[in-house]
Design a protein around this motif. Structure first.
Motif, PDB file in Angstrom:
ATOM      1  N   THR A 256       0.949  -1.130   0.025  1.00  0.00           N
ATOM      2  CA  THR A 256       0.056  -0.232  -0.013  1.00  0.00           C
ATOM      3  C   THR A 256       0.833   1.703  -0.090  1.00  0.00           C
ATOM      4  N   GLY A 257       2.176   1.519   0.895  1.00  0.00           N
ATOM      5  CA  GLY A 257       2.868   2.588   1.065  1.00  0.00           C
ATOM      6  C   GLY A 257       2.699   3.124   1.899  1.00  0.00           C
ATOM      7  N   LEU A 258       1.111   3.137   2.522  1.00  0.00           N
ATOM      8  CA  LEU A 258       0.666   3.677   3.866  1.00  0.00           C
ATOM      9  C   LEU A 258       2.127   2.989   4.594  1.00  0.00           C
ATOM     10  N   HIS A 259       2.560   4.824   5.357  1.00  0.00           N
ATOM     11  CA  HIS A 259       2.868   4.757   6.865  1.00  0.00           C
ATOM     12  C   HIS A 259       2.870   5.605   7.508  1.00  0.00           C
ATOM     13  N   LEU A 260       3.667   6.010   8.935  1.00  0.00           N
ATOM     14  CA  LEU A 260       3.985   6.715   9.653  1.00  0.00           C
ATOM     15  C   LEU A 260       5.340   7.111   9.639  1.00  0.00           C
ATOM     16  N   THR A 261       5.668   8.272  10.206  1.00  0.00           N
ATOM     17  CA  THR A 261       7.427   8.780  10.084  1.00  0.00           C
ATOM     18  C   THR A 261       7.292   8.516  11.777  1.00  0.00           C
ATOM     19  N   GLY A 262       9.086   8.448  11.997  1.00  0.00           N
ATOM     20  CA  GLY A 262       9.482   8.477  12.956  1.00  0.00           C
ATOM     21  C   GLY A 262       9.014   9.728  13.636  1.00  0.00           C
ATOM     22  N   ASP A 263       9.038  10.308  12.994  1.00  0.00           N
ATOM     23  CA  ASP A 263       8.723  11.802  14.070  1.00  0.00           C
ATOM     24  C   ASP A 263       7.134  11.965  14.107  1.00  0.00           C
ATOM     25  N   GLU A 264       7.030  11.251  13.528  1.00  0.00           N
ATOM     26  CA  GLU A 264       5.064  11.164  13.327  1.00  0.00           C
ATOM     27  C   GLU A 264       4.178  10.832  14.784  1.00  0.00           C
ATOM     28  N   VAL A 265       5.452   9.395  14.927  1.00  0.00           N
ATOM     29  CA  VAL A 265       5.421   8.250  16.010  1.00  0.00           C
ATOM     30  C   VAL A 265       5.294   9.311  17.150  1.00  0.00           C
ATOM     31  N   LYS A 266       6.688   9.904  17.261  1.00  0.00           N
ATOM     32  CA  LYS A 266       7.516  10.079  18.940  1.00  0.00           C
ATOM     33  C   LYS A 266       6.183  11.297  18.920  1.00  0.00           C
ATOM     34  N   THR A 267       5.938  12.310  18.149  1.00  0.00           N
ATOM     35  CA  THR A 267       5.095  13.304  18.201  1.00  0.00           C
ATOM     36  C   THR A 267       3.954  12.963  19.041  1.00  0.00           C
ATOM     37  N   TRP A 268       3.016  12.334  18.344  1.00  0.00           N
ATOM     38  CA  TRP A 268       1.707  11.346  18.600  1.00  0.00           C
ATOM     39  C   TRP A 268       1.985  10.746  20.726  1.00  0.00           C
ATOM     40  N   LEU A 269       3.198   9.929  20.159  1.00  0.00           N
ATOM     41  CA  LEU A 269       3.076   9.314  21.985  1.00  0.00           C
ATOM     42  C   LEU A 269       3.788  10.058  22.549  1.00  0.00           C
TER      43      LEU A 269
ATOM     44  N   GLY B 144       2.186  13.478  22.792  1.00  0.00           N
ATOM     45  CA  GLY B 144       1.026  13.790  23.512  1.00  0.00           C
ATOM     46  C   GLY B 144      -0.049  12.921  24.921  1.00  0.00           C
ATOM     47  N   TRP B 145       1.016  11.848  24.340  1.00  0.00           N
ATOM     48  CA  TRP B 145       0.353  10.675  25.757  1.00  0.00           C
ATOM     49  C   TRP B 145      -0.199  10.854  27.166  1.00  0.00           C
ATOM     50  N   GLY B 146      -1.328  10.838  27.508  1.00  0.00           N
ATOM     51  CA  GLY B 146      -1.419  11.757  28.782  1.00  0.00           C
ATOM     52  C   GLY B 146      -1.202  13.370  29.865  1.00  0.00           C
ATOM     53  N   THR B 147      -1.488  13.849  28.362  1.00  0.00           N
ATOM     54  CA  THR B 147      -1.568  15.587  28.209  1.00  0.00           C
ATOM     55  C   THR B 147      -2.156  15.781  27.396  1.00  0.00           C
ATOM     56  N   GLU B 148      -3.017  16.929  27.702  1.00  0.00           N
ATOM     57  CA  GLU B 148      -4.236  17.695  26.985  1.00  0.00           C
ATOM     58  C   GLU B 148      -3.875  17.883  25.790  1.00  0.00           C
ATOM     59  N   ALA B 149      -2.928  17.782  25.284  1.00  0.00           N
ATOM     60  CA  ALA B 149      -2.430  17.488  23.666  1.00  0.00           C
ATOM     61  C   ALA B 149      -2.269  16.129  23.124  1.00  0.00           C
ATOM     62  N   GLU B 150      -2.809  15.265  24.138  1.00  0.00           N
ATOM     63  CA  GLU B 150      -3.062  13.838  23.667  1.00  0.00           C
ATOM     64  C   GLU B 150      -4.058  13.785  22.043  1.00  0.00           C
ATOM     65  N   THR B 151      -4.544  12.670  21.289  1.00  0.00           N
ATOM     66  CA  THR B 151      -4.463  12.885  20.306  1.00  0.00           C
ATOM     67  C   THR B 151      -4.792  11.529  19.791  1.00  0.00           C
ATOM     68  N   ASP B 152      -5.423  11.504  19.269  1.00  0.00           N
ATOM     69  CA  ASP B 152      -5.859   9.971  17.843  1.00  0.00           C
ATOM     70  C   ASP B 152      -4.614  10.128  17.634  1.00  0.00           C
ATOM     71  N   ILE B 153      -4.441   8.447  16.846  1.00  0.00           N
ATOM     72  CA  ILE B 153      -3.082   8.208  16.145  1.00  0.00           C
ATOM     73  C   ILE B 153      -3.546   8.639  14.738  1.00  0.00           C
ATOM     74  N   PRO B 154      -2.381   9.296  14.131  1.00  0.00           N
ATOM     75  CA  PRO B 154      -2.390  10.158  12.736  1.00  0.00           C
ATOM     76  C   PRO B 154      -2.873   9.162  11.968  1.00  0.00           C
TER      77      PRO B 154
END
Length: 93
Positions: A64-77, A79-89
């Motif tokens: 599929t070519g679908l992916h997340l970059t390492g930086d995108e995952v780090k940024t998402w992680l 945010g866990w447990g903070t007001e900036a927490e979001t769903d997975i990109p």
């Protein structure tokens, strides 16, 4: 659960170590050997499952070519447990 007997040949030094440890833990040598085998199998099965999941993910990416970059995952992680927490990109190409 049904059980069966199997034979395991071990050298005398290992047998004595198992007996000594079993005595110090107030357990039988059988209990220790069964616990050790169970722990080993569970660890190896978990490792095999992790490996298979990685291979499946790689195949899906190749198809599929679908992916997340390492930086995108780090940024998402971060945010866990903070007001900036979001769903997975969303994955992208």
């Amino acid at each position: 659960m049904p059980t069966s007997t199997t034979t395991l040949k071990i050298d005398n030094k290992l047998r004595e170590r198992i007996k000594k440890l079993a005595d110090s833990r107030d357990r039988s040598p059988h209990y220790l050997m069964l616990a050790a085998i169970t722990e080993y199998i569970e660890r190896e099965e978990a490792q095999e499952s992790f490996k298979q999941e990685a291979l499946d993910s790689w195949r899906e990416y190749q198809e599929t070519g679908l992916h997340l970059t390492g930086d995108e995952v780090k940024t998402w992680l971060r945010g866990w447990g903070t007001e900036a927490e979001t769903d997975i990109p969303e994955c992208h190409k």
